[in-house]
Write a protein that holds these residues in place. Structure first.
Motif, short mmCIF file in Angstrom:
data_model
loop_
_atom_site.label_atom_id
_atom_site.label_comp_id
_atom_site.label_asym_id
_atom_site.label_seq_id
_atom_site.Cartn_x
_atom_site.Cartn_y
_atom_site.Cartn_z
N PHE A 69 -21.51 24.59 -50.20
CA PHE A 69 -22.73 23.84 -49.88
C PHE A 69 -22.39 22.54 -49.17
CE2 PHE A 69 -24.87 26.32 -53.33
CZ PHE A 69 -25.88 26.84 -52.53
N ALA A 70 -21.33 21.87 -49.57
CA ALA A 70 -20.92 20.62 -48.91
C ALA A 70 -20.53 20.89 -47.45
CB ALA A 70 -19.77 19.97 -49.66
N TYR A 71 -19.81 21.98 -47.22
CA TYR A 71 -19.40 22.36 -45.87
C TYR A 71 -20.63 22.65 -45.00
CZ TYR A 71 -17.12 25.02 -42.14
OH TYR A 71 -16.69 25.49 -40.92
N ALA A 72 -21.57 23.43 -45.54
CA ALA A 72 -22.78 23.76 -44.77
C ALA A 72 -23.61 22.51 -44.50
CB ALA A 72 -23.61 24.80 -45.52
N GLY A 73 -23.74 21.63 -45.49
CA GLY A 73 -24.47 20.38 -45.29
C GLY A 73 -23.82 19.51 -44.23
N ASN A 74 -22.50 19.47 -44.23
CA ASN A 74 -21.76 18.71 -43.23
C ASN A 74 -22.03 19.26 -41.83
OD1 ASN A 74 -19.18 18.49 -41.47
ND2 ASN A 74 -18.97 16.84 -42.98
N LYS A 75 -21.97 20.58 -41.70
CA LYS A 75 -22.19 21.21 -40.39
C LYS A 75 -23.62 21.00 -39.89
CE LYS A 75 -18.27 23.05 -39.34
NZ LYS A 75 -17.63 22.70 -38.09
N LEU A 76 -24.60 21.08 -40.79
CA LEU A 76 -26.00 20.87 -40.38
C LEU A 76 -26.23 19.41 -39.99
CD1 LEU A 76 -27.85 23.09 -42.99
CD2 LEU A 76 -27.51 23.55 -40.56
N ALA A 77 -25.63 18.49 -40.72
CA ALA A 77 -25.76 17.07 -40.36
C ALA A 77 -25.11 16.79 -39.01
CB ALA A 77 -25.13 16.20 -41.45
N PHE A 78 -23.98 17.43 -38.74
CA PHE A 78 -23.32 17.27 -37.45
C PHE A 78 -24.20 17.81 -36.32
CE2 PHE A 78 -20.50 19.19 -34.19
CZ PHE A 78 -19.97 18.03 -33.68
N ALA A 79 -24.80 18.98 -36.55
CA ALA A 79 -25.67 19.57 -35.52
C ALA A 79 -26.88 18.67 -35.26
CB ALA A 79 -26.13 20.96 -35.96
N TYR A 80 -27.44 18.09 -36.30
CA TYR A 80 -28.59 17.21 -36.13
C TYR A 80 -28.18 15.93 -35.41
CZ TYR A 80 -32.79 14.55 -37.09
OH TYR A 80 -33.93 13.81 -36.94
N ARG A 81 -27.01 15.41 -35.75
CA ARG A 81 -26.55 14.16 -35.14
C ARG A 81 -26.29 14.31 -33.65
NH1 ARG A 81 -21.53 12.05 -34.53
NH2 ARG A 81 -20.61 13.67 -35.83
N ILE A 82 -25.74 15.45 -33.22
CA ILE A 82 -25.42 15.60 -31.79
C ILE A 82 -26.59 16.13 -30.97
CG2 ILE A 82 -22.96 15.90 -32.25
CD1 ILE A 82 -23.31 18.90 -31.69
N ALA A 83 -27.67 16.54 -31.65
CA ALA A 83 -28.85 17.03 -30.91
C ALA A 83 -29.50 15.88 -30.17
CB ALA A 83 -29.84 17.67 -31.88
N GLU A 84 -29.96 16.17 -28.95
CA GLU A 84 -30.60 15.14 -28.14
C GLU A 84 -32.04 14.97 -28.55
OE1 GLU A 84 -30.03 15.44 -23.98
OE2 GLU A 84 -27.92 15.97 -24.17
N GLY A 85 -32.54 13.74 -28.41
CA GLY A 85 -33.92 13.44 -28.75
C GLY A 85 -33.98 12.21 -29.63
N GLU A 86 -35.18 11.66 -29.75
CA GLU A 86 -35.35 10.44 -30.55
C GLU A 86 -35.85 10.76 -31.96
OE1 GLU A 86 -34.53 7.25 -29.83
OE2 GLU A 86 -33.55 8.17 -28.11
N GLY A 87 -36.99 11.40 -32.08
CA GLY A 87 -37.56 11.69 -33.39
C GLY A 87 -37.24 13.11 -33.82
N PHE A 88 -37.74 13.44 -35.02
CA PHE A 88 -37.47 14.76 -35.57
C PHE A 88 -38.06 15.86 -34.69
CE2 PHE A 88 -38.67 18.35 -38.32
CZ PHE A 88 -37.40 18.71 -38.76
N GLN A 89 -39.28 15.66 -34.20
CA GLN A 89 -39.92 16.69 -33.37
C GLN A 89 -39.19 16.90 -32.05
OE1 GLN A 89 -43.98 15.36 -33.13
NE2 GLN A 89 -44.58 16.66 -34.86
N GLU A 90 -38.64 15.83 -31.49
CA GLU A 90 -37.88 15.97 -30.24
C GLU A 90 -36.51 16.59 -30.50
OE1 GLU A 90 -37.48 12.47 -27.88
OE2 GLU A 90 -39.58 11.93 -28.13
N LYS A 91 -35.93 16.35 -31.68
CA LYS A 91 -34.59 16.85 -32.00
C LYS A 91 -34.58 18.27 -32.51
CE LYS A 91 -31.55 13.06 -32.88
NZ LYS A 91 -30.29 12.92 -33.53
N LEU A 92 -35.72 18.79 -32.97
CA LEU A 92 -35.73 20.10 -33.62
C LEU A 92 -35.24 21.23 -32.71
CD1 LEU A 92 -36.27 21.56 -36.23
CD2 LEU A 92 -38.63 21.87 -35.50
N PRO A 93 -35.78 21.43 -31.49
CA PRO A 93 -35.25 22.54 -30.67
C PRO A 93 -33.76 22.38 -30.31
CG PRO A 93 -37.39 21.86 -29.88
CD PRO A 93 -36.98 20.85 -30.91
N PRO A 94 -33.30 21.19 -29.89
CA PRO A 94 -31.86 21.07 -29.62
C PRO A 94 -31.01 21.25 -30.88
CG PRO A 94 -33.03 19.24 -28.62
CD PRO A 94 -34.00 19.98 -29.46
N PHE A 95 -31.54 20.81 -32.04
CA PHE A 95 -30.82 20.96 -33.31
C PHE A 95 -30.61 22.43 -33.61
CE2 PHE A 95 -31.69 21.84 -37.87
CZ PHE A 95 -30.46 21.46 -38.38
#
Length: 103
Positions: A23-49
Motif C-alpha cells: 500500500f505504501a508503494y502504491a500510494g507513493n506511485k500515485l502521489a508521484f503521478a499526481y505531482r508530475i501531472a500538468e495543471g493547476e487544480g484537481f479538475q485540470e490535473k485529473l486527465p493528465p494524472f
C-alpha cells in the motif's frame, strides 16, 4: 552474550507487514503521478494524472520526493488503522453455544 535471530519471528513480522509495504508503494506511485501531472487544480490535473499513472508504475523504484514518501506512508498507515478498527469491531461468537440464548 550474543543475541540469536529467530528466523520464524522475522518471517512472521515481514509477512504481516508486507501488505502495508505494498500500500505504501502504491500510494507513493500515485502521489508521484499526481505531482508530475500538468495543471493547476484537481479538475485540470485529473486527465493528465490518469495518463501519468502508467508512466509512474513503469519505473520499479519508488519516488524519493518527501511529499511522495509521506503520501505512501500515510496510505499504509490509513490501511493499517482501517484493518485494526475492523478487527476490533468483529462480533465475538461463542463456539459450541447458541448465540443469544436465554438459558
Amino acid at each position: 552474550m550474543a543475541m540469536q535471530i529467530n528466523s520464524k519471528k522475522i518471517k512472521k513480522i515481514i509477512l504481516s507487514n508486507l501488505p502495508y509495504a505494498i500500500f505504501a508503494y502504491a500510494g507513493n506511485k500515485l502521489a508521484f503521478a499526481y505531482r508530475i501531472a500538468e495543471g493547476e487544480g484537481f479538475q485540470e490535473k485529473l486527465p493528465p494524472f490518469l495518463y501519468e499513472i502508467g508512466t509512474s508504475f513503469a519505473k520499479v523504484f519508488p519516488s524519493f520526493n518527501h511529499v511522495d514518501l509521506l503520501a505512501g506512508i500515510s496510505v499504509a498507515a490509513l490501511m493499517k488503522m482501517i484493518l485494526y478498527m475492523k478487527s476490533k469491531n468483529k462480533k465475538k461468537f461463542r463456539q459450541g453455544e447458541e448465540y443469544g440464548s436465554a438459558v
